[in-house]
Design an enzyme around this catalytic site. Structure first.
Site, PDB file in Angstrom:
ATOM      1  N   HIS A  84      -5.160  10.194   0.220  1.00  0.00           N
ATOM      2  CA  HIS A  84      -5.996  10.297   1.483  1.00  0.00           C
ATOM      3  C   HIS A  84      -5.191  10.897   2.364  1.00  0.00           C
ATOM      4  O   HIS A  84      -5.654  11.748   3.222  1.00  0.00           O
ATOM      5  CB  HIS A  84      -6.424   9.090   1.987  1.00  0.00           C
ATOM      6  CG  HIS A  84      -5.762   7.863   1.780  1.00  0.00           C
ATOM      7  ND1 HIS A  84      -5.573   6.941   0.704  1.00  0.00           N
ATOM      8  CD2 HIS A  84      -4.809   7.163   2.548  1.00  0.00           C
ATOM      9  CE1 HIS A  84      -4.749   5.903   0.890  1.00  0.00           C
ATOM     10  NE2 HIS A  84      -4.313   6.106   2.164  1.00  0.00           N
ATOM     11  N   ASP A 116      -7.900   2.059   1.598  1.00  0.00           N
ATOM     12  CA  ASP A 116      -7.669   2.778   3.007  1.00  0.00           C
ATOM     13  C   ASP A 116      -8.413   4.157   3.008  1.00  0.00           C
ATOM     14  O   ASP A 116      -8.010   5.176   3.520  1.00  0.00           O
ATOM     15  CB  ASP A 116      -6.060   2.977   2.929  1.00  0.00           C
ATOM     16  CG  ASP A 116      -5.838   3.395   4.432  1.00  0.00           C
ATOM     17  OD1 ASP A 116      -6.699   3.144   5.469  1.00  0.00           O
ATOM     18  OD2 ASP A 116      -4.917   3.973   4.686  1.00  0.00           O
ATOM     19  N   HIS A 139       0.862  -1.106  -0.022  1.00  0.00           N
ATOM     20  CA  HIS A 139       0.175  -0.196  -0.033  1.00  0.00           C
ATOM     21  C   HIS A 139       0.928   1.353  -0.115  1.00  0.00           C
ATOM     22  O   HIS A 139       1.717   1.474   0.927  1.00  0.00           O
ATOM     23  CB  HIS A 139      -0.899  -0.199   1.192  1.00  0.00           C
ATOM     24  CG  HIS A 139      -1.794   1.307   1.288  1.00  0.00           C
ATOM     25  ND1 HIS A 139      -2.661   1.618   0.389  1.00  0.00           N
ATOM     26  CD2 HIS A 139      -2.084   2.085   2.363  1.00  0.00           C
ATOM     27  CE1 HIS A 139      -3.172   2.642   0.381  1.00  0.00           C
ATOM     28  NE2 HIS A 139      -2.821   3.069   1.833  1.00  0.00           N
ATOM     29  N   ASP A 194       1.149   4.794   0.081  1.00  0.00           N
ATOM     30  CA  ASP A 194       1.214   6.181   0.466  1.00  0.00           C
ATOM     31  C   ASP A 194       2.258   7.106  -0.219  1.00  0.00           C
ATOM     32  O   ASP A 194       3.151   7.040   0.109  1.00  0.00           O
ATOM     33  CB  ASP A 194       0.972   6.684   1.876  1.00  0.00           C
ATOM     34  CG  ASP A 194      -0.052   5.650   2.573  1.00  0.00           C
ATOM     35  OD1 ASP A 194      -1.465   5.888   2.051  1.00  0.00           O
ATOM     36  OD2 ASP A 194       0.086   4.940   3.219  1.00  0.00           O
TER      37      ASP A 194
END
Length: 916
Positions: A356, A129, A17, A19
């Site tokens: 996000h 997420d 994941h 980010d």
């Protein structure tokens, strides 16, 4: 739950994941990404048993990697085309609630376009997420040809370190049916044990036995079939290069289980085959962790670093509501090529702020500093497109009628790029004279000429010669320059003025032409909008201002009065960028009863306004205990800190305005924040009896309960909004619209008060460690804008929601010359009608067709009728969010008019073949 033959399949999907920026700045994460991708491709080449890797559903990872490793493009393409690296369908993993409807669609479109270059797109509705999931996600997925949604939040509560609790879940299984408000259904896959439940699989036999005993049990608790999903990876997780060895060991330890290095397509195919006789729970609409204790919903990211949300709203709006439609109409009129490349670049630059952890404002300070630059870069491109498009269109407007006013007539064109007719104040700058350096005149003489140029008496008229009241500000001497397409830059001196006037009845998606001409003429007299020492009134509303600055607004159509509007509230906040936490036992402070200074600051034919000034003092920060609790990472709901006894000044200046044709009361608030650890809100008591309210969400006016579920323990029930929040009792309603203020709450105070967050000042990131964020205190000057819109009960039918959408979109105006043109002085490029329907976008598809999108704001069918006026129109067809051609639409006349029946809450896209 095992299969009938008691065998299970453990699907292990490798991923990371990613980010792009969060607890480290972008480039520090970027460096780690390069290492990860290098290792991944080395592993794929070395080990054929390492079957595949899911690249987190976002194609921007490919751009980020190739930016540093352009020499490895061919190698990367090879593994993607071989099906070993799965990419798409998004460009970035956005926060869907904080990015606009069209931004969510552009994200999906660009992700598909970029993935298509590699010959493959993972049709996975990937929301691992997102901080809650939007209700229209099933419809968006279905329109994009995706029949599933894989997500981690919204159905189950989220606990510390991004893990998911075992309590209070809404679905019987980790597999469920997710239904949108229009009835679209997708197979939902909940990461019941989070997207790291198969992380770091041991290769030691004893460790593997303990690991798989626990993991198989945890997954089996929630799974509806024997197809068990294990996600091998986590945030910024390096790949597990020895995974094939770990899988072989697991198979040896558990002969009743098939361990497979899987991928999403294979897992979903196996799951669907196993679900044939299973009854799954149906979860409907938004997934906002409604049935949880309310302490870990991450909803207050909607108010973290409000300045970012405001910049984002402005950036999205100029792209989707101004640049795209103006460029589309200029292209359709044959005046300009549609700048696909520039718009895509501007959108990508903007969307780099939409992950996000970025748009949510929940990262370290360095991340959010870089975001400001990206917002500026995207906006600068958009502004250039707007400038080029408006000049091209203005040049196509027939302004020859103004020739009768003499050679000094100065025409101007006002564009309304919203989906509804619009009236209101417009400000435009005009050049009344200009002298170029190329003319060979000495600079000092040029300056003298412009300073001494006599403007004379002038009148503002429309194309019919009707005078319009206006105000003029002489801007004096101005330096500027042209940048011709075929010459070197051309500097000049000019004399400029700024006009402000009411543009009346400018058609939806259209234009209206005026000119500033020689001669004096009286505009039709109009009474002052100042209706008393502390009162405003037009034909729609009356506003009375109390001594404490609160407003009483009367809807003259219904007679309903709303009192005590615009109370300011200040509360302590000992939470973090993710969640608000008011100190226990410390009530909020308010301006109710605090005397304000009130004076008239504008009284013109088109608008009047009062300034309200509150001289206030509020606690300077949280108390000393707060520093200790932050350093010890005390879980924020358990913190005991209070507010400091020391006070700092807090002056709030509010301009309350009323336009002559306005449906609402404008509220512009400015303040210099010198305090830390607090939240500022504007309160609007509705005094309407209602158990639900409405809020603008993504392609939806969402209906939400005023009272949270029984499990909810958090005293706060803040929620997300886009353009507005609304409370109605069926006969009367109050809508509060905003610009970039994404957090509101309907208070449980007996008055159904709409509370809109203007500022939240916090000290730390929060989540899994100690990350100070002093810039999240948002010290300094701030400005916010709201619009109070009373209505007759149905905001969609009464036009309040349309006015709220228009509030976010600025006018566009431009000076032009006196010339012939193919466009009439008042022209609509597109006329449409449909009760309860909202217009969303107009743009040109990659293939060249004009794409138009609407959505039905209500859960009942609606009839849409469309009359294009963009020149020759060929075939019209129903389309989808990916702009693919569908069923042809029968034209009802030679100009290509068509009609469509929209289902409840339907997102509807139509394509028109045009011949520019």
């Amino acid at each position: 739950m095992a299969n009938a033959d008691n065998r299970r399949t453990a699907h292990i999907i490798s991923h990371t994941h990613w980010d792009r920026e969060w607890y480290l700045p972008y480039e520090k994460h970027h460096v780690r990404l390069i290492a990860l991708m290098d290792t991944l491709m080395d592993t794929l080449e070395r080990d054929s048993e390492y079957r595949s890797f899911y690249l987190d559903g976002q194609t921007i990872i490919l751009e980020d990697y190739l930016q540093v490793r352009p020499d490895r493009r061919e190698r990367l393409e090879h593994w993607i085309r071989e099906g070993r690296i799965h990419i798409g369908p998004w460009y970035v993993l956005q926060d869907a609630f904080l990015t606009s409807s069209e931004a969510n669609v552009r994200n999906l479109q660009i992700g598909h376009q970029d993935a298509a270059h590699y010959g493959t797109i993972a049709k996975i509705g990937y929301f691992p997420d997102t901080f809650g999931n939007i209700g229209q996600a099933p419809q968006l997925m279905k329109q994009a040809g995706i029949d599933n949604a894989v997500f981690g939040r919204g159905v189950k509560p989220t606990g510390f370190n991004n893990t998911v609790s075992d309590a209070a879940y809404e679905s019987s299984f980790s597999e469920l049916i997710w239904e949108g408000p229009d009835g679209s259904r997708v197979l939902g896959i909940l990461f019941a044990n989070w997207y790291s439940n198969g992380n770091e699989v041991p290769t030691d036999e004893a460790e593997a036995k303990a690991y798989w005993d626990r993991k198989l049990s945890d997954a089996g608790k929630y799974a509806s079939t024997g197809q068990l999903l294990f996600m091998n990876g986590c945030d910024h997780q390096p790949i597990q290069t020895d995974l094939p060895e770990a899988i072989r060991l697991a198979g040896k330890l558990y002969p009743d289980t098939d361990f497979v290095h899987s991928n999403f397509p294979d897992y979903l195919a196996s799951l669907k085959a196993s679900l044939a006789d299973k009854q799954l729970s149906v979860v409907r609409g938004e997934l906002r962790s409604q049935r949880t204790d309310g302490w870990s919903t991450l909803v207050n990211t909607a108010s973290a670093r409000v300045y970012l949300k405001q910049m984002n709203q402005a950036g999205q709006t100029i792209l989707e509501k101004v640049a795209e439609p103006l460029a589309a109409f200029a292209h359709a009129a044959g005046k300009a090529q549609y700048p696909h490349h520039l718009l895509k670049y501007a959108w990508k630059t903007l969307m780099q702020n939409h992950p996000h952890d970025s748009i949510c404002g929940c990262s370290v300070d360095e991340v959010h500093r870089e975001m400001v630059t990206r917002f500026d870069k995207s906006r600068h491109v958009a502004e250039t497109i707007v400038d080029d498009s408006k000049h091209a269109l203005a040049g196509a407007v027939d302004t020859s009628a103004f020739a009768r006013h003499g050679q000094n007539a100065l025409p101007l064109v006002v564009f309304n790029t919203t989906g509804w007719a619009k009236s209101g104040p417009v400000t435009v700058e005009l050049e009344v004279a200009r002298v170029y350096y190329r003319e060979g005149i000495a600079p000092s003489e040029m300056i003298r000429m412009m300073k001494e140029y006599r403007i004379g008496e002038r009148t503002l008229v429309d194309a019919e010669g009707t005078a319009a009241a206006y105000t003029m500000e002489d801007l004096g001497l101005q330096f500027d320059y042209d940048l011709p397409d075929d010459k070197f830059r051309q500097p000049y001196w000019a004399r400029r003025v700024r006009l402000t006037f009411e543009a009346a009845g400018v058609p939806a998606l259209g234009l209206k032409t005026y000119a500033w001409v020689n001669g004096a003429a009286e505009a039709a007299p109009a009474p002052s909008l100042v209706a008393g020492p502390r009162a405003l009134a037009n034909a729609n509303l009356r506003v009375e201002i109390a001594e404490d600055g609160t407003l009483a607004v009367t809807d003259l159509a219904t007679g309903r009065a709303y009192r005590d509007l615009l109370i300011y509230e200040d509360a302590g906040d000992i939470g973090n960028e993710y969640m608000f936490k008011q100190p226990d036992g410390e009530p909020a402070l308010t301006t109710k009863g605090l005397a304000a200074s009130i004076r008239v600051v504008e009284d013109t034919p088109y608008r009047a306004a009062f300034e309200i000034v509150h001289e206030w003092a509020i606690p300077a920060s949280a108390d000393e205990l707060f520093e200790q609790e932050k350093q010890e990472a005390v879980y924020y709901p358990e913190r005991k800190a209070g507010r400091s006894k020391a006070l700092v000044p807090f002056t709030i200046r509010t301009v309350v305005s009323l336009d002559r044709s306005g449906q609402g009361v404008g509220v512009r608030t400015t303040f210099d924040n010198r305090a830390k650890d607090h939240r500022v809100r504007a309160l609007f008591p509705t005094d309407l009896t209602a158990s639900v309210h409405r809020a603008d969400a993504i392609f939806e006016v969402a209906v939400r309960d005023n009272e949270p579920a029984a499990e909810w323990e958090n005293p706060s029930n803040a929620q997300h909004q886009q353009a507005f929040a609304d409370v109605s009792d069926g006969a009367h309603g109050l809508t509060v619209a905003n610009k970039g203020l994404n957090e509101y709450e309907v208070l449980r105070d007996g008055r159904n008060t709409i509370a809109v967050t203007l500022l939240r000042a916090v000290a730390e990131l929060g989540d899994w460690g100690v990350f100070p964020t002093p810039e999240a205190q948002c010290l300094g000057e701030h400005a916010t804008e709201l619009l109070i819109l009373p209505h007759s009960g149905d905001g969609a039918a009464a036009g309040a929601f349309a006015a709220a959408y228009q509030f976010q979109t600025p006018w566009t105006a431009v000076q032009t010359g006196v010339h012939d043109g193919a466009l009439a002085p008042e022209h609509a490029f597109l006329a449409w009608d449909g009760e309860g329907v909202a217009f969303s976008s107009a743009k040109i598809a990659e293939e060249g067709d004009l794409m138009l999108r609407w959505f039905n704001m209500r859960p009942e069918a609606a009839a849409l009728r469309v009359r294009p006026n963009v020149g020759p129109v060929g075939a019209a067809y129903a389309s989808d969010v990916l702009e693919r051609a569908g069923e042809p639409l029968a034209a009802s006349d030679a100009n290509g008019a068509f009609a469509a029946d929209l289902g409840p809450c339907e997102i509807y896209t139509a394509g028109l073949a045009i011949a520019p």
